[in-house]
Scaffold this motif. Structure first.
Motif, PDB file in Angstrom:
ATOM      1  N   PRO A   1      -3.548  -8.331  -2.265  1.00 20.68           N
ATOM      2  CA  PRO A   1      -2.403  -7.479  -2.588  1.00 20.68           C
ATOM      3  C   PRO A   1      -2.679  -6.573  -3.791  1.00 20.68           C
ATOM      4  CG  PRO A   1      -1.699  -9.742  -2.317  1.00 20.68           C
ATOM      5  CD  PRO A   1      -3.191  -9.753  -2.274  1.00 20.68           C
ATOM      6  N   ALA A   2      -3.407  -7.091  -4.798  1.00 24.91           N
ATOM      7  CA  ALA A   2      -3.703  -6.271  -5.980  1.00 24.91           C
ATOM      8  C   ALA A   2      -4.521  -5.047  -5.593  1.00 24.91           C
ATOM      9  CB  ALA A   2      -4.457  -7.097  -7.024  1.00 24.91           C
ATOM     10  N   PHE A   3      -5.463  -5.260  -4.663  1.00 18.70           N
ATOM     11  CA  PHE A   3      -6.275  -4.139  -4.197  1.00 18.70           C
ATOM     12  C   PHE A   3      -5.393  -3.110  -3.486  1.00 18.70           C
ATOM     13  CE2 PHE A   3      -8.326  -2.289  -0.448  1.00 18.70           C
ATOM     14  CZ  PHE A   3      -9.285  -1.507  -1.062  1.00 18.70           C
ATOM     15  N   LEU A   4      -4.528  -3.578  -2.579  1.00 20.45           N
ATOM     16  CA  LEU A   4      -3.678  -2.657  -1.822  1.00 20.45           C
ATOM     17  C   LEU A   4      -2.748  -1.891  -2.748  1.00 20.45           C
ATOM     18  CD1 LEU A   4      -2.790  -4.890   1.220  1.00 20.45           C
ATOM     19  CD2 LEU A   4      -4.174  -2.815   1.238  1.00 20.45           C
ATOM     20  N   ASP A   5      -2.160  -2.612  -3.694  1.00 21.14           N
ATOM     21  CA  ASP A   5      -1.257  -1.970  -4.639  1.00 21.14           C
ATOM     22  C   ASP A   5      -1.987  -0.887  -5.425  1.00 21.14           C
ATOM     23  OD1 ASP A   5       1.248  -2.057  -6.476  1.00 21.14           O
ATOM     24  OD2 ASP A   5      -0.440  -2.344  -7.847  1.00 21.14           O
ATOM     25  N   ALA A   6      -3.200  -1.230  -5.927  1.00 20.77           N
ATOM     26  CA  ALA A   6      -3.963  -0.262  -6.734  1.00 20.77           C
ATOM     27  C   ALA A   6      -4.377   0.932  -5.889  1.00 20.77           C
ATOM     28  CB  ALA A   6      -5.188  -0.943  -7.329  1.00 20.77           C
ATOM     29  N   ALA A   7      -4.826   0.673  -4.654  1.00 26.27           N
ATOM     30  CA  ALA A   7      -5.255   1.774  -3.794  1.00 26.27           C
ATOM     31  C   ALA A   7      -4.083   2.700  -3.501  1.00 26.27           C
ATOM     32  CB  ALA A   7      -5.851   1.227  -2.503  1.00 26.27           C
ATOM     33  N   GLY A   8      -2.923   2.122  -3.185  1.00 23.04           N
ATOM     34  CA  GLY A   8      -1.741   2.935  -2.886  1.00 23.04           C
ATOM     35  C   GLY A   8      -1.318   3.755  -4.090  1.00 23.04           C
ATOM     36  N   MET A   9      -1.253   3.100  -5.260  1.00 23.40           N
ATOM     37  CA  MET A   9      -0.849   3.801  -6.482  1.00 23.40           C
ATOM     38  C   MET A   9      -1.860   4.901  -6.825  1.00 23.40           C
ATOM     39  SD  MET A   9       1.956   2.785  -7.883  1.00 23.40           S
ATOM     40  CE  MET A   9       3.140   1.550  -7.362  1.00 23.40           C
ATOM     41  N   GLY A  10      -3.140   4.585  -6.679  1.00 18.79           N
ATOM     42  CA  GLY A  10      -4.182   5.563  -7.008  1.00 18.79           C
ATOM     43  C   GLY A  10      -4.098   6.782  -6.107  1.00 18.79           C
ATOM     44  N   LEU A  11      -3.905   6.542  -4.808  1.00 22.25           N
ATOM     45  CA  LEU A  11      -3.837   7.678  -3.896  1.00 22.25           C
ATOM     46  C   LEU A  11      -2.544   8.466  -4.117  1.00 22.25           C
ATOM     47  CD1 LEU A  11      -5.432   6.168  -0.683  1.00 22.25           C
ATOM     48  CD2 LEU A  11      -6.433   7.718  -2.357  1.00 22.25           C
ATOM     49  N   GLY A  12      -1.455   7.744  -4.429  1.00 22.69           N
ATOM     50  CA  GLY A  12      -0.202   8.436  -4.734  1.00 22.69           C
ATOM     51  C   GLY A  12      -0.353   9.310  -5.969  1.00 22.69           C
TER      52      GLY A  12
ATOM     53  N   PHE B   1       0.825  -1.201   0.000  1.00 20.83           N
ATOM     54  CA  PHE B   1       0.000   0.000   0.000  1.00 20.83           C
ATOM     55  C   PHE B   1       0.865   1.260   0.000  1.00 20.83           C
ATOM     56  CE2 PHE B   1      -2.495   3.220   2.322  1.00 20.83           C
ATOM     57  CZ  PHE B   1      -3.515   3.357   1.410  1.00 20.83           C
ATOM     58  N   ILE B   2       1.886   1.272   0.892  1.00 21.33           N
ATOM     59  CA  ILE B   2       2.673   2.483   1.094  1.00 21.33           C
ATOM     60  C   ILE B   2       3.551   2.830  -0.117  1.00 21.33           C
ATOM     61  CG2 ILE B   2       4.522   3.483   2.518  1.00 21.33           C
ATOM     62  CD1 ILE B   2       1.943   3.393   4.001  1.00 21.33           C
ATOM     63  N   LYS B   3       4.039   1.792  -0.826  1.00 18.83           N
ATOM     64  CA  LYS B   3       5.048   2.058  -1.862  1.00 18.83           C
ATOM     65  C   LYS B   3       4.551   3.030  -2.937  1.00 18.83           C
ATOM     66  CE  LYS B   3       4.385  -1.759  -5.147  1.00 18.83           C
ATOM     67  NZ  LYS B   3       3.259  -2.594  -4.771  1.00 18.83           N
ATOM     68  N   GLY B   4       3.248   2.932  -3.266  1.00 21.19           N
ATOM     69  CA  GLY B   4       2.711   3.805  -4.307  1.00 21.19           C
ATOM     70  C   GLY B   4       2.594   5.255  -3.852  1.00 21.19           C
ATOM     71  N   LEU B   5       2.420   5.428  -2.536  1.00 18.75           N
ATOM     72  CA  LEU B   5       2.244   6.780  -2.037  1.00 18.75           C
ATOM     73  C   LEU B   5       3.531   7.587  -2.166  1.00 18.75           C
ATOM     74  CD1 LEU B   5       0.143   6.185   1.190  1.00 18.75           C
ATOM     75  CD2 LEU B   5      -0.633   6.925  -1.053  1.00 18.75           C
ATOM     76  N   TRP B   6       4.670   6.935  -1.894  1.00 18.64           N
ATOM     77  CA  TRP B   6       5.884   7.720  -1.837  1.00 18.64           C
ATOM     78  C   TRP B   6       7.031   7.120  -2.637  1.00 18.64           C
ATOM     79  CZ3 TRP B   6       6.273  12.564  -0.396  1.00 18.64           C
ATOM     80  CH2 TRP B   6       7.532  13.091  -0.195  1.00 18.64           C
ATOM     81  N   ARG B   7       7.526   5.940  -2.200  1.00 17.55           N
ATOM     82  CA  ARG B   7       8.774   5.421  -2.756  1.00 17.55           C
ATOM     83  C   ARG B   7       8.648   5.143  -4.250  1.00 17.55           C
ATOM     84  NH1 ARG B   7       8.996   1.028  -0.009  1.00 17.55           N
ATOM     85  NH2 ARG B   7       8.931  -0.419  -1.765  1.00 17.55           N
ATOM     86  N   GLU B   8       7.478   4.651  -4.681  1.00 17.77           N
ATOM     87  CA  GLU B   8       7.290   4.381  -6.104  1.00 17.77           C
ATOM     88  C   GLU B   8       6.151   5.235  -6.653  1.00 17.77           C
ATOM     89  OE1 GLU B   8       6.873   0.202  -7.026  1.00 17.77           O
ATOM     90  OE2 GLU B   8       8.410  -0.313  -5.555  1.00 17.77           O
ATOM     91  N   ASN B   9       6.058   6.461  -6.197  1.00 24.04           N
ATOM     92  CA  ASN B   9       4.958   7.339  -6.613  1.00 24.04           C
ATOM     93  C   ASN B   9       4.829   7.365  -8.143  1.00 24.04           C
ATOM     94  OD1 ASN B   9       3.766  10.027  -7.492  1.00 24.04           O
ATOM     95  ND2 ASN B   9       3.256   9.959  -5.327  1.00 24.04           N
TER      96      ASN B   9
END
Lengths: 236, 213
Positions: free
Chosen positions: B131-142, B13-21
């Motif tokens: 995991p797909a949901f978390l990844d998408a949510a993190g990337m979307g919010l990022g 979840f977190i990676k999309g917000l910052w590290r892999e924005n």
């Protein structure tokens, strides 16, 4: 018999079966169409309601002082008739009346090419002033932040407080509406364009010019039909 | 490295917000990032619509991953993404005609946002639904966060407002270029500069800390 007959082809390498691909694409296609259709069914009543509310709000905005309205249509041969039901593709005219049932003005739908796509606008026409007294954009795909200023820019909207479309002795518009560069408006039939949204400003002016040239003479000729409209049925 | 499941899912979840924005690090989905970020409200609406499409399509792709053969995967993903974009467009229209008017042509263009296809291909098709949901949510919010950063700068300088409220005095002469396409490139460049500077500073500090040990 265990050996291959020489005239028979050796078994070819198994080609990749196309069945899983067909199954996947067709299955997803069906699933997606079901999703779209059910969303459409689900949201259509709300969207229609919101669009009608939006139109109704716009009608009262372009006809200040009106408290009730009635819908008419202009037939291709220039007659005014009451508009019934859900007919599409006709030129609608909304007559607005004040508390005493007097005709305040007419709200007329007009459409034409904008910067990116069709631009649909509604303008209020006052027969008494022979002028446009209000304008609202109903549908636009103009660039956000630039072209959409035709809906928000107060200086631009001020053009439509009293935009002259008076008729001459031949019952034709004396001075067709023209767009002019920002800050150079000198005559009551000119539209002061927005700097940075010249194309959209011009589009509005062109749509209004074309529509008023065609419809205002018809409307003025049939004014009685609209004035009488408040007496006939067809609800508020 | 912590490998317990809870930590892993937070990480997705977190990676999309910052590290892999998606915008500032992966530099994906530039079309909407440059096109609709001339005001904060447009940026928020575009970000949330993209997040919705991203989450829904990632979950569907993930649940169908053993059903879709490799050869037709891209066509299948695009079909799924386009469907959810259409669904989102109907919902936006039902929520507010005004908002739909503001976003105009750009909603349909979510289909070609390479971020969504990228996540379907790189993550959702190889992972289970959660995991797909978390990844998408993190990337979307990022993505939404980055659009708001861009929209904030552009609306403030280009129009003197933030979320429609006047920030500078009436005398402020807005830099119209900032809400024009050029301004999108300027502010994106500035944000990328800031992000990379922060990243290299952190690396320098880490290196210095290691050397001094």
């Amino acid at each position: 018999m265990n050996h291959h007959h020489p005239t028979l082809n050796p078994p070819a390498a198994e080609p990749p079966s196309s069945w899983p691909m067909i199954r996947a694409l067709a299955g997803i296609g069906i699933l997606c169409s079901l999703l779209i259709v059910s969303t459409w069914q689900l949201t259509l009543p709300t969207i229609t309601k919101k669009k009608n509310e939006y139109l109704e709000k716009a009608i009262y905005q372009v006809l200040p002082g009106a408290t009730s309205k009635k819908t008419f249509k202009i037939t291709p041969d220039g007659k005014i008739e009451q508009f019934e039901g859900e007919e599409r593709g006709v030129q609608r005219v909304f007559a607005g009346y004040d508390d005493q049932g007097r005709l305040v003005g007419l709200a007329i739908e007009a459409r034409g090419q904008g910067f990116q796509d069709v631009l649909k606008i509604l303008y209020g026409f006052s027969p008494e002033k022979q002028a446009i007294i209000g304008m609202r954009v109903l549908e636009s795909k103009e660039t956000p932040g630039l072209g959409d200023k035709i809906e928000k820019d107060p200086d631009f909207l001020a053009n439509f407080k009293e935009l002259d479309v008076s008729l001459d002795e031949n019952a034709q518009i004396r001075n067709p509406i023209v767009p002019v560069k920002h800050g150079t408006k000198a005559n009551p039939w000119e539209i002061d364009s927005i700097t940075g949204a010249t194309i959209s400003s011009k589009a509005v002016a062109n749509i209004l010019r074309e529509n008023t040239l065609r419809l205002i003479p018809v409307v003025m000729k049939n004014l009685q039909a609209f004035e009488d409209g408040s007496l006939a049925g067809n609800g508020p | 490295m912590n490998t317990d499941p809870a930590h892993l899912s937070t990480n997705e979840f977190i990676k999309g917000l910052w590290r892999e924005n998606p915008i500032f690090v992966q530099v994906l989905g530039m079309c909407p990032a440059l096109a609709v970020t001339n005001s904060v409200i447009n940026a928020i609406a575009m970000g949330l619509a993209t997040t919705f499409v991203l989450i829904m399509s990632s979950m569907l792709v993930s649940s169908l991953r053993s059903f879709i053969p490799r050869q037709v995967r891209i066509a299948s993903y695009i079909l799924i993404i386009a469907t959810f974009v259409t669904v989102a467009e109907y919902f936006i229209q039902a929520i507010s005609i005004e908002l739909h008017k503001n976003l105009g042509a750009f909603i349909a263009l979510i289909v070609v946002n390479c971020l969504i296809l990228g996540r379907a291909e790189a993550f959702a098709s190889k992972n289970t639904i959660w995991p797909a949901f978390l990844d998408a949510a993190g990337m979307g919010l990022g993505f939404t966060f980055a659009l708001i950063c861009l929209g904030g700068v552009r609306e403030l300088i280009g129009n003197g407002t933030l979320l429609g409220y006047m920030i500078f005095s009436e005398n402020y002469q807005p830099w119209i270029v900032m809400i024009l396409p050029g301004g999108g490139f300027f502010s994106l460049g500035a944000w990328l500069l800031l992000f990379n500077w922060m990243k290299s500073r952190k690396e320098r500090l880490n290196l210095a800390a290691e050397n001094s040990r």
